[in-house]
Each structure stands twice: as structure tokens, then as C-alpha cells.
Design an enzyme around this catalytic site. Sequence first.
Site, PDB file in Angstrom:
ATOM      1  N   ALA A 187       5.804  30.910  -2.595  1.00 24.85           N
ATOM      2  CA  ALA A 187       6.585  29.677  -2.753  1.00 24.85           C
ATOM      3  C   ALA A 187       6.069  28.613  -1.793  1.00 24.85           C
ATOM      4  O   ALA A 187       5.480  28.922  -0.760  1.00 24.85           O
ATOM      5  CB  ALA A 187       8.050  29.969  -2.469  1.00 24.85           C
ATOM      6  N   CYS A 230      -7.475  21.524 -11.157  1.00 22.24           N
ATOM      7  CA  CYS A 230      -7.352  22.339 -12.382  1.00 22.24           C
ATOM      8  C   CYS A 230      -5.925  22.469 -12.914  1.00 22.24           C
ATOM      9  O   CYS A 230      -5.630  22.021 -14.019  1.00 22.24           O
ATOM     10  CB  CYS A 230      -7.929  23.717 -12.124  1.00 22.24           C
ATOM     11  SG  CYS A 230      -9.617  23.643 -11.541  1.00 22.24           S
TER      12      CYS A 230
HETATM   13  C1  UGA Z   1      -7.484  27.675 -10.353  1.00 17.41           C
HETATM   14  C2  UGA Z   1      -7.464  29.114 -10.894  1.00 17.41           C
HETATM   15  O1  UGA Z   1      -6.884  29.991  -9.940  1.00 17.41           O
HETATM   16  C3  UGA Z   1      -8.874  29.584 -11.235  1.00 17.41           C
HETATM   17  O2  UGA Z   1      -8.826  30.871 -11.834  1.00 17.41           O
HETATM   18  C4  UGA Z   1      -9.510  28.595 -12.224  1.00 17.41           C
HETATM   19  O3  UGA Z   1     -10.845  28.947 -12.532  1.00 17.41           O
HETATM   20  C5  UGA Z   1      -9.508  27.198 -11.608  1.00 17.41           C
HETATM   21  O4  UGA Z   1      -8.144  26.820 -11.308  1.00 17.41           O
HETATM   22  C6  UGA Z   1     -10.109  26.253 -12.619  1.00 17.41           C
HETATM   23  O5  UGA Z   1      -9.525  26.069 -13.686  1.00 17.41           O
HETATM   24  O6  UGA Z   1     -11.246  25.798 -12.415  1.00 17.41           O
HETATM   25  P1  UGA Z   1      -8.051  26.560  -7.970  1.00 17.41           P
HETATM   26  O7  UGA Z   1      -7.498  25.308  -8.568  1.00 17.41           O
HETATM   27  O8  UGA Z   1      -9.358  26.518  -7.264  1.00 17.41           O
HETATM   28  O9  UGA Z   1      -8.207  27.688  -9.126  1.00 17.41           O
HETATM   29  O10 UGA Z   1      -7.010  27.094  -6.911  1.00 17.41           O
HETATM   30  P2  UGA Z   1      -5.867  28.216  -6.822  1.00 17.41           P
HETATM   31  O11 UGA Z   1      -6.220  29.171  -5.764  1.00 17.41           O
HETATM   32  O12 UGA Z   1      -5.529  28.772  -8.135  1.00 17.41           O
HETATM   33  O13 UGA Z   1      -4.646  27.330  -6.288  1.00 17.41           O
HETATM   34  C7  UGA Z   1      -4.106  26.260  -7.053  1.00 17.41           C
HETATM   35  C8  UGA Z   1      -2.892  25.672  -6.350  1.00 17.41           C
HETATM   36  O14 UGA Z   1      -1.782  26.550  -6.443  1.00 17.41           O
HETATM   37  C9  UGA Z   1      -3.080  25.381  -4.867  1.00 17.41           C
HETATM   38  O15 UGA Z   1      -2.491  24.136  -4.563  1.00 17.41           O
HETATM   39  C10 UGA Z   1      -2.332  26.503  -4.181  1.00 17.41           C
HETATM   40  O16 UGA Z   1      -1.869  26.155  -2.904  1.00 17.41           O
HETATM   41  C11 UGA Z   1      -1.183  26.715  -5.154  1.00 17.41           C
HETATM   42  N1  UGA Z   1      -0.604  28.085  -5.106  1.00 17.41           N
HETATM   43  C12 UGA Z   1      -1.347  29.156  -5.431  1.00 17.41           C
HETATM   44  C13 UGA Z   1       0.744  28.234  -4.748  1.00 17.41           C
HETATM   45  O17 UGA Z   1       1.458  27.256  -4.452  1.00 17.41           O
HETATM   46  N2  UGA Z   1       1.274  29.497  -4.736  1.00 17.41           N
HETATM   47  C14 UGA Z   1       0.558  30.600  -5.060  1.00 17.41           C
HETATM   48  O18 UGA Z   1       1.119  31.711  -5.036  1.00 17.41           O
HETATM   49  C15 UGA Z   1      -0.788  30.417  -5.409  1.00 17.41           C
END
Ligand code: UGA
Length: 434
Positions: free
Chosen positions: A252, A260
Site C-alpha cells: 500500500a 506504464c
Molecule cells: C511495470 C510492470 O511491472 C512491468 O511488468 C511492465 O513491463 C512495465 O510496467 C511496462 O509495461 O513496461 P514499471 O512501471 O517499471 O513496470 O514498475 P513497477 O515496479 O511495476 O511499479 C509501478 C508502480 O507501482 C510504481 O510507482 C510502484 O511504486 C507502484 N507499486 C508497485 C505500488 O504502489 N505497490 C506495489 O505493491 C507495487
Amino acid sequence: MIITIIGAGYVGLTSAAVYARLGHTVWLLECDEKKSQDLKNGIIPFYEPGLKELVGEVSTLGHLKPTTDIKEAIREAQLVFICVGTPSREDGSADLSQVETVAQQIASHLGRSCVVVNKSTVPVGTAERVQSIIKRSRIDAQEIEVASCPEFLREGNALHDLLNPDRVVIGAASEHAQKLLIAVHDQLPGQRVVTDVKTAEMIKYASNAFLATKISFINEMANVCELVGANIEDVARGMGSDPRIGSAFLKAGIGYGGSCFPKDTRALSSIAAEYNYDFQLLKSVIEVNQRQRERFVEKIQKKLTTLSGKVIAVLGLTFKNNTDDVRESSAIDIIRLLRAHGAVVRAYDPVGSQNARKIMPDITICPSIETVVKGADAVCILTEWNEFQSLQWLESIPPAKRIVFDGRNICDVAGINLPGTFYMSVGRPDIRIT
Ligand code: UGA
């Protein structure tokens, strides 16, 4: 195999480096002359752990060849991967102009048995569209196949994700294209999901939309936990240990950002609307994500009574840790909201300051945690960088100003013991040390 990657952005450059590391000859076609020249000199246009070293290594071996010359880049290629940007249009739909331009530019240079592959996240039907553009431009009317092989890497973990995929999704109509795409990935682990092109395009959107849904779900649960006095971290742990749910993406906080999830959720919602389908759940996911940022600022305002004239030290500007990317960062949005309420904001980020300045030129940036927190009325943690976790920096703040708003739930609450500290996070009970 000889392959071409078009576009040296996150997906393009990291994929090019990894395919080169697998031993393929990779032409990296980038229209920006400076960027291409920089790559030849080992200068990487963004921060990604391990990438600079890998690019250096594969370039020395002659496996990675940056170029701006289309002809040279695709003359001998067996696979041509399109990795250009697909940003959001004003209405939320994906802007495919870069993909279409590339299709026009490469059409006449492609070899006869070459397969063009979309790696960019594109709406269903884009491969067909690229195919028809290519067909239109070729004098020999040779049918070039267009396939889909979406990428699932995360920024900050790109090399690990590319070398250890859970799955390789291959959307292709012919056995020839399927075989080439299977062969180019043959050294990598993970399941092979071989399917038709439209389904492959949909798998990418479905994956990102589902992960975004998990985040908005856990954020709403966190909000309810605050109201009833429960602890979201333990709720997530309890839920996540059920393998049907899984523990990933149940953290959270202040909502998802980046290049993305926000873009792809809007695009999928818009694709559904185009077919007269109201994707209600996804629309709520997007709305909850925006609301989560506003809610966090409202909580800060309530605690400080007013934000007007208050000096707020912000820790973190990037959309998550291990990247310098600030695109659609929750941190940037929250800074805007804090300022709109009259707060004086200054910020620190280990690598994101330069990019933050580009979109917020008047932001005050400090060189370290110690300098940003000095004299501030409160501290907000907005990105989950490891260095913010220990709260050691609280010692340098006078007891009456030890007010911390942790938007990422990264601090270990058991370690909070300095007198005067007030600590508020998301979906966990507040802590006051007297
Ligand atoms: C995301 C996907 O995870 C990848 O699999 C995908 O390839 C990529 O988009 C894309 O479409 O190119 P990314 O945007 O690099 O990857 O980052 P994430 O690690 O997924 O995090 C995205 C956001 O969600 C961040 O702001 C992170 O802080 C947030 N997040 C993530 C949360 O708030 N809670 C979580 O439990 C996980």
C-alpha cells in the site's frame, strides 16, 4: 541471429543489450543522432543498474551496433523489433504515431523473410495496421509478417527481468515467425506462450491492468484499515500467503506511477470504450489511484492544521526506487498538491533530481537527506529508496519537528523510538513517541 531494435528508450536499449549478451548481432537504430553517438561512446541516456557495464561489454565484443542509418540497420536483419514510445493522447488512448512512422520508414528496406515484431505496448490490431502500412509501401508487394512479443521488464530491474522472464509471449501467425521468435529467446528460462497476434497484444495490457488493480485494491483496503484501526502490512501478508492471491504488488502507498501503468490502464479503458464496452472496474482502479495521492495530502493537512507556509521536506521524486524516471510519479503529483495548499516544498532524491527539474523547473532541490530535513516542519517520504528506510536522519531534527509522513510504508515501525517523533504511514496505526 542478426536482429534490429528500433528505439533506444528503456525497452529498446535494455532489450538490445540483453539480446547482444545472448550472442546475437544487434543493430540498435535510434533516430536521435546525439543519443546514438553517446551510446557508441558508452553514455547511457537514463539510469538503470548494470546497464552501462553491459552496454560497454557487448559493444566491445561487437555484438551491439548503435546506428542512425536505417538501411545499414535492417539490411540483414531476420527480426526487427519496434520499441518506440506509445504515449497517451489527451483522451487516454495510445498515440501510435511513432510506431506508424517507423513502419513507413523501414518498409522498403526489409529483407524478404524478415519478421517485424512489436515490442512496444500497443492496442489490439496494431500489428495488422503496421502490416498494412508496410504492404502499401513495398513495390514488390512482398508480404512481410508482423508479430507481437510484448516486454514485461520493470524499470530498475530491467536486466534481471529480461534475463529471467517468467514467460515469453509470442504472437505470430506463421510457423516461420514463431520459430524465429522461439529461437532468439532459446537461452532464456520461463514459459513460452505462443498465440495469435491480437491475443499477445492483449496479454500485455491485461497484465499491467491486473497489477494496477492489485495496487488500487490494497490501497483501498489500507484506507479502510486506517478507519477501523487494522494494519495493512499484516493484512497484505495474511492475504498474500494464499498462493491464489500471491504476495507481490500488495504494497500500500500513494499509488502507482511511471511510464506504464497509468498510460496502459487508460489505453485499455479507451480500447474497451471504442468497442462500446464500459470497463467499470478499470475506471475505478484509475480513479482510486488519483484519489490516493489527494487523500495522503489531506491527511498531512489535517495533522499540521494548515499547509500554508509550512516547510515540507520531500524524500524521493522518482516513481519508484532504482530509477531516475519521474514520469507520472506520485511524488511529483503530491508536491504539486502540497504547493497548491500553500506549502513550501524542498526535495531530495538520490538520482531523480535532474529529471524532476525538467518537469518542475522551480523546485528546490537539496543535495542530501540532512540538508533537506534541516529546519523543515515535516518530512514526507514519497519514493521507496532504501536510504530513507532507517530514519537515522531523524536524530538531526529537533524533537518538536520530528513529524514523518511515510507514503511508502518503508520505515520499520519497531525502530521508531526517538522522543517527540510522530510517524504516519498508509493503512497502519500512527506512532507517537513521547
Ligand atoms: C511495470 C510492470 O511491472 C512491468 O511488468 C511492465 O513491463 C512495465 O510496467 C511496462 O509495461 O513496461 P514499471 O512501471 O517499471 O513496470 O514498475 P513497477 O515496479 O511495476 O511499479 C509501478 C508502480 O507501482 C510504481 O510507482 C510502484 O511504486 C507502484 N507499486 C508497485 C505500488 O504502489 N505497490 C506495489 O505493491 C507495487
